[in-house]
Write a protein that holds these residues in place. Sequence first.
Motif, PDB file in Angstrom:
ATOM      1  N   LEU A  88      -3.636  48.075   1.013  1.00  0.00           N
ATOM      2  CA  LEU A  88      -4.421  48.435  -0.167  1.00  0.00           C
ATOM      3  C   LEU A  88      -4.878  47.144  -0.816  1.00  0.00           C
ATOM      4  N   SER A  89      -6.053  47.155  -1.452  1.00  0.00           N
ATOM      5  CA  SER A  89      -6.516  45.968  -2.159  1.00  0.00           C
ATOM      6  C   SER A  89      -7.394  46.380  -3.329  1.00  0.00           C
ATOM      7  N   ALA A  90      -7.577  45.436  -4.262  1.00  0.00           N
ATOM      8  CA  ALA A  90      -8.402  45.686  -5.437  1.00  0.00           C
ATOM      9  C   ALA A  90      -8.636  44.380  -6.178  1.00  0.00           C
ATOM     10  N   ASP A  91      -9.614  44.393  -7.057  1.00  0.00           N
ATOM     11  CA  ASP A  91      -9.861  43.271  -7.952  1.00  0.00           C
ATOM     12  C   ASP A  91      -8.664  43.116  -8.883  1.00  0.00           C
ATOM     13  N   ALA A  92      -8.208  41.902  -9.095  1.00  0.00           N
ATOM     14  CA  ALA A  92      -7.058  41.640  -9.968  1.00  0.00           C
ATOM     15  C   ALA A  92      -7.419  40.682 -11.095  1.00  0.00           C
ATOM     16  N   HIS A 139       0.179  54.967   0.302  1.00  0.00           N
ATOM     17  CA  HIS A 139      -0.755  55.827  -0.426  1.00  0.00           C
ATOM     18  C   HIS A 139      -0.978  55.272  -1.841  1.00  0.00           C
ATOM     19  N   PRO A 140      -2.254  55.027  -2.219  1.00  0.00           N
ATOM     20  CA  PRO A 140      -2.526  54.484  -3.550  1.00  0.00           C
ATOM     21  C   PRO A 140      -2.301  55.527  -4.644  1.00  0.00           C
ATOM     22  N   LEU A 141      -1.728  55.078  -5.769  1.00  0.00           N
ATOM     23  CA  LEU A 141      -1.546  55.943  -6.933  1.00  0.00           C
ATOM     24  C   LEU A 141      -2.369  55.482  -8.124  1.00  0.00           C
ATOM     25  N   LEU A 142      -2.411  54.170  -8.346  1.00  0.00           N
ATOM     26  CA  LEU A 142      -3.017  53.643  -9.559  1.00  0.00           C
ATOM     27  C   LEU A 142      -3.592  52.260  -9.298  1.00  0.00           C
ATOM     28  N   GLY A 143      -4.854  52.054  -9.639  1.00  0.00           N
ATOM     29  CA  GLY A 143      -5.455  50.726  -9.612  1.00  0.00           C
ATOM     30  C   GLY A 143      -6.076  50.270  -8.304  1.00  0.00           C
ATOM     31  N   TRP A 144      -5.602  50.761  -7.178  1.00  0.00           N
ATOM     32  CA  TRP A 144      -6.115  50.314  -5.881  1.00  0.00           C
ATOM     33  C   TRP A 144      -7.477  50.935  -5.625  1.00  0.00           C
ATOM     34  N   THR A 145      -8.417  50.144  -5.089  1.00  0.00           N
ATOM     35  CA  THR A 145      -9.771  50.643  -4.826  1.00  0.00           C
ATOM     36  C   THR A 145     -10.141  50.664  -3.351  1.00  0.00           C
ATOM     37  N   ASP A 146      -9.452  49.884  -2.533  1.00  0.00           N
ATOM     38  CA  ASP A 146      -9.800  49.793  -1.109  1.00  0.00           C
ATOM     39  C   ASP A 146      -8.560  50.035  -0.255  1.00  0.00           C
ATOM     40  N   GLN A 147      -8.781  50.684   0.899  1.00  0.00           N
ATOM     41  CA  GLN A 147      -7.671  50.992   1.803  1.00  0.00           C
ATOM     42  C   GLN A 147      -8.124  50.770   3.236  1.00  0.00           C
ATOM     43  N   GLY A 173     -12.257  36.810 -10.079  1.00  0.00           N
ATOM     44  CA  GLY A 173     -12.367  36.908  -8.630  1.00  0.00           C
ATOM     45  C   GLY A 173     -11.057  37.098  -7.895  1.00  0.00           C
ATOM     46  N   ALA A 174      -9.937  37.132  -8.618  1.00  0.00           N
ATOM     47  CA  ALA A 174      -8.630  37.318  -7.961  1.00  0.00           C
ATOM     48  C   ALA A 174      -8.568  38.693  -7.300  1.00  0.00           C
ATOM     49  N   ARG A 175      -7.852  38.766  -6.195  1.00  0.00           N
ATOM     50  CA  ARG A 175      -7.658  40.024  -5.479  1.00  0.00           C
ATOM     51  C   ARG A 175      -6.166  40.270  -5.341  1.00  0.00           C
ATOM     52  N   ALA A 176      -5.795  41.542  -5.366  1.00  0.00           N
ATOM     53  CA  ALA A 176      -4.413  41.946  -5.122  1.00  0.00           C
ATOM     54  C   ALA A 176      -4.379  42.722  -3.815  1.00  0.00           C
ATOM     55  N   GLU A 177      -3.296  42.558  -3.054  1.00  0.00           N
ATOM     56  CA  GLU A 177      -3.091  43.295  -1.807  1.00  0.00           C
ATOM     57  C   GLU A 177      -1.669  43.811  -1.760  1.00  0.00           C
ATOM     58  N   GLN A 178      -1.515  44.986  -1.193  1.00  0.00           N
ATOM     59  CA  GLN A 178      -0.196  45.582  -0.934  1.00  0.00           C
ATOM     60  C   GLN A 178      -0.241  46.092   0.490  1.00  0.00           C
ATOM     61  N   THR A 179       0.750  45.731   1.282  1.00  0.00           N
ATOM     62  CA  THR A 179       0.802  46.237   2.650  1.00  0.00           C
ATOM     63  C   THR A 179       2.050  47.075   2.850  1.00  0.00           C
TER      64      THR A 179
END
Length: 135
Positions: free
Chosen positions: A73-77, A45-53, A24-30
């Motif tokens: 950007l965010s995604a399941d981690a 701009h996402p390149l790899l692994g990110w699923t949501d923007q 259930g961990a999530r990763a975020e990049q701003t």
Amino acid sequence: MESVTVVRGPYEVRVHRVSGGPYGARAEQTGWATGPDEPPLSRLHPLLGWTDQDAVRAPQGTAFAPWALAPRLSADATGNRVFAAVATLTVEPPAVPVSMAVTEATVADGVLRLHWYDDTVTHVAFAPDTGVTWS
């Protein structure tokens, strides 16, 4: 989590490796928080692994604007993951848009290869390789 940033001209490629993320961990990049009518311009701009923007509001604004938004950007981690994105913070848009700065991100033998718009290639590797799934 391990991170590395590759800087090339106005571009930053931000790479993160998550090892053993709990269920259930999530990763975020701003990107950077900027006001609606102010330079500089923040792009992500996402390149790899990110699923949501999307964009997130900076709760206190900035020194220059009472309210501001930051690209996110965010995604399941969960488990082992690698994420990469290109970011810029510029007064005027760069000659090559952030979405075209890295034309391809490929993975082989645990090494991320960033293929830039001008045919330059940058290699990113974390040592030791812990069997992270590059997606």
